[in-house]
Structure formats: structure tokens, C-alpha cells
Design a protein around this motif. Sequence first.
Motif, PDB file in Angstrom:
ATOM      1  N   ARG A 221      46.133  51.465  40.432  1.00 51.04           N
ATOM      2  CA  ARG A 221      47.394  50.792  40.100  1.00 51.04           C
ATOM      3  C   ARG A 221      48.312  51.811  39.433  1.00 51.04           C
ATOM      4  O   ARG A 221      47.839  52.755  38.799  1.00 51.04           O
ATOM      5  CB  ARG A 221      47.196  49.657  39.069  1.00 51.04           C
ATOM      6  CG  ARG A 221      46.262  48.564  39.459  1.00 51.04           C
ATOM      7  CD  ARG A 221      46.424  47.322  38.550  1.00 51.04           C
ATOM      8  NE  ARG A 221      45.941  47.491  37.194  1.00 51.04           N
ATOM      9  CZ  ARG A 221      44.878  46.858  36.684  1.00 51.04           C
ATOM     10  NH1 ARG A 221      44.177  46.024  37.437  1.00 51.04           N
ATOM     11  NH2 ARG A 221      44.514  47.028  35.430  1.00 51.04           N
ATOM     12  N   ASN A 242      49.483  48.549  49.557  1.00 53.04           N
ATOM     13  CA  ASN A 242      49.392  47.460  48.571  1.00 53.04           C
ATOM     14  C   ASN A 242      49.059  47.953  47.176  1.00 53.04           C
ATOM     15  O   ASN A 242      48.204  47.373  46.487  1.00 53.04           O
ATOM     16  CB  ASN A 242      48.324  46.446  48.998  1.00 53.04           C
ATOM     17  CG  ASN A 242      48.893  45.455  49.981  1.00 53.04           C
ATOM     18  OD1 ASN A 242      50.083  45.106  49.915  1.00 53.04           O
ATOM     19  ND2 ASN A 242      48.050  45.005  50.898  1.00 53.04           N
ATOM     20  N   PRO A 244      49.419  48.109  43.445  1.00 53.85           N
ATOM     21  CA  PRO A 244      50.084  47.290  42.429  1.00 53.85           C
ATOM     22  C   PRO A 244      50.925  48.137  41.461  1.00 53.85           C
ATOM     23  O   PRO A 244      50.533  49.247  41.097  1.00 53.85           O
ATOM     24  CB  PRO A 244      48.921  46.638  41.677  1.00 53.85           C
ATOM     25  CG  PRO A 244      47.744  46.760  42.582  1.00 53.85           C
ATOM     26  CD  PRO A 244      47.952  48.030  43.343  1.00 53.85           C
ATOM     27  N   ARG A 275      53.954  45.299  45.657  1.00 53.71           N
ATOM     28  CA  ARG A 275      53.066  44.385  44.913  1.00 53.71           C
ATOM     29  C   ARG A 275      53.352  44.497  43.410  1.00 53.71           C
ATOM     30  O   ARG A 275      52.698  45.224  42.678  1.00 53.71           O
ATOM     31  CB  ARG A 275      51.606  44.702  45.231  1.00 53.71           C
ATOM     32  CG  ARG A 275      50.680  43.693  44.594  1.00 53.71           C
ATOM     33  CD  ARG A 275      49.271  43.812  45.107  1.00 53.71           C
ATOM     34  NE  ARG A 275      49.088  43.157  46.386  1.00 53.71           N
ATOM     35  CZ  ARG A 275      47.903  42.981  46.961  1.00 53.71           C
ATOM     36  NH1 ARG A 275      46.807  43.427  46.379  1.00 53.71           N
ATOM     37  NH2 ARG A 275      47.799  42.372  48.117  1.00 53.71           N
ATOM     38  N   ASN A 314      50.128  37.994  42.462  1.00 52.09           N
ATOM     39  CA  ASN A 314      49.886  39.441  42.395  1.00 52.09           C
ATOM     40  C   ASN A 314      49.073  39.833  41.163  1.00 52.09           C
ATOM     41  O   ASN A 314      48.323  40.804  41.183  1.00 52.09           O
ATOM     42  CB  ASN A 314      51.210  40.212  42.379  1.00 52.09           C
ATOM     43  CG  ASN A 314      51.886  40.220  43.744  1.00 52.09           C
ATOM     44  OD1 ASN A 314      51.274  39.844  44.742  1.00 52.09           O
ATOM     45  ND2 ASN A 314      53.139  40.638  43.791  1.00 52.09           N
ATOM     46  N   SER A 318      45.806  41.965  41.981  1.00 51.17           N
ATOM     47  CA  SER A 318      45.808  43.358  41.522  1.00 51.17           C
ATOM     48  C   SER A 318      44.792  43.626  40.426  1.00 51.17           C
ATOM     49  O   SER A 318      44.680  44.755  39.945  1.00 51.17           O
ATOM     50  CB  SER A 318      47.195  43.714  40.972  1.00 51.17           C
ATOM     51  OG  SER A 318      48.202  43.306  41.869  1.00 51.17           O
TER      52      SER A 318
END
Length: 333
Positions: A221, A242, A244, A275, A314, A318
Motif C-alpha cells: 500500500r 489495485n 491502495p 483504490r 476499499n 485494502s
Amino acid sequence: MINSENLINFVNQTPKSELHLHIEGSLEPELMFKLSKRNNVEIPFKNVEEIKSAYNFSNLDSFLKIYYQGSNVLITEEDFFDLTWEYVLRCKKDNIVHTEIFFDPQSHTERGISFDTVINGIYKALKKGELEFGITSKIIMCFLRHLDEQPCFEVLNHALKHKDKIIGIGLDSSEKGNPPQKFKRLFEAAIKENFLTVAHAGEEGPPEYIWDSLNLLKVKRIDHGVQCLKDEKLVKILRQNNIPLTVCPLSNIKLCVFDRLENHNLKKMLDAGLRVVVNSDDPAYFGGYLNTNLIETSKALNLSIEDIKILIQNSFKSSFLDENSKKNWLNKI
Ligand code: ADE
Ligand code: ZN
């Protein structure tokens, strides 16, 4: 557009997950004052009002100075427990059912506080929260990027003893001038020990720091990441994979990343298919916990109920929860 009452009810009542919260940043002035007395630690404020009025920041560094100073009142395991327990009670009130919190061990070990004191106090409060309220949690250990790599390796070594409590490592503190490549070897060593990795990137720093966090630090992330829109190719990669982005709108306003909430780029990020997750960062310093971040941002950017749903979905998608738990929570939204 949803009316204000419906918005507030929806945000308050929907189960949420929080993924970007520095536990030291949840130290409310009242507790800071109480601990300064309990531990005989001097702070340059006479009362709670004076502490609050010192919270005017011009950028990240001006905040960090006050934030590290505030952390000085945290000395004993009980202090770290009390700090974390206050946040757990807030989670219960705000209907946060899962949280992944950061802590900054070096801001304590550099003052002579033992790593074990810090992690044990935090962990015990989180476990009590799970037992009493069913709030699940993970702990992420952040390295202070203004420091050199060597002391970070020592902290990583110590953390191995607490692998059962720490799911991953992160990178925070002063971003500009402290690029991800400074910590490439450290993150490689942590990954070998099975820690997941995240990093603050693109809060104030350039899109290159986001690229390097992905490519060199192998992060799952990006924390903040709001500068990504300056780089179309990067947006495409973030969207395709994708990745986050744990955005913290009120933090960004308090630290002057954007001049006002109406000009925040969160809606543009959502519309670009990224995201995005909303979080509170350091709520005791930035004027609001997670629900306030969601409500104020929704109002300022005219978010639809669908947008808000996506943000909350999300927050689970995530997270570092297992797939079954994610599915269970997603079904409830
Ligand atoms: N430490 C605590 N809050 C932070 C932030 N917003 N950015 C970088 N480091 C931090
Ligand atoms: Zn942060």
C-alpha cells in the motif's frame, strides 16, 4: 446529493476499517497533560488550551517537531496502554471494526524507552479491544526516514522477537530529501523475515517516491500518495495493480498539502479508478477521527453515497485481513 443528517448516520453506522493511524498521533492534549504530570516530564505548555493553540502547522516538518515533542510524555507500558486504549474506545464509538495502526519505535527507543515497553503496552490494549468489543487489529512498525539505515537495522533486529505482534513495516517522518532508495536494503531484509511492507510516499514528495516505494520497497500500500495525479503513467500502474492509497484528507489540509478541503484531489483520484481509502493519520493533531474525515470530505467534495460506499469497501479490500473476513465485512456494507 445526500442530506447532512443521512450522511452522518450512514458514516456513523457503517462498519469501517482504518489503515493509516499513527498511535502516537492519537495522543489527545488531555492525556498528554495527564501523562506529563504522572511522569514528571516537562512540556512547554501550561494547560490543555495552550497545547491546542500550538497546533498550527505550515508543512509536515513543522508538525513533526510538535508531534515528537508530544511523544516525550510516553514512558511506561501503562502509558502506551492508556494511549492505545483511548483510541480503541474511539473505534468502538465510530464503528471501526478493524484497524491497522502504526507505531514509531525509534521516537521512543532514542529517548531510552525499551522497545518491549512500547510494543507490550500497545499490544495489550489492542487485545483487550478484541476481547471486549470484537475490534480486530494489526500493528505496523514504522521507521523514521530522517534517520540513517544502520539504527533502523538494529530496530528491525529487535522486532524479530515480536514477530507474533507485528505484521509489517512502514516508512514515515520527513519525506522530502529522504527517498525510498535509502531504505532498500532494510526493506529487503524485512521482507526476508516475512514482514509486509508499506510506505508514506507522495504526501509532500514527488511521484518518483511512489514509483520507488513500489519498485524498490515492494510495498502493498502507499500511505497518502496524493501527488500521484501529477504522473499519468503512475496512475495507470496504480490502477492496474489495485494498489491502495491510504489518503488522509484533514491531515493534508492541516499540513498545507492542499489549501482547503474543497480543493482536495480525492474525488479526482476516485474518478481515475484508484483504490482510495480515507483515514485519520494523527487525529489528535488534525481535528478529527475517521468519521469526521469521511463526513467533512464528503461534504466538501459533494461525494455521492456510492462514492462513500466505495471508500468504505476499499478500507476492507485494502486491509491485511484474510479473504474470508474481508468478504464477511464487505457483505455487511
Ligand atoms: N508521522 C506521523 N504522521 C506523519 C505523516 N503525516 N507523514 C509522515 N510521517 C508522519
Ligand atoms: Zn501518516
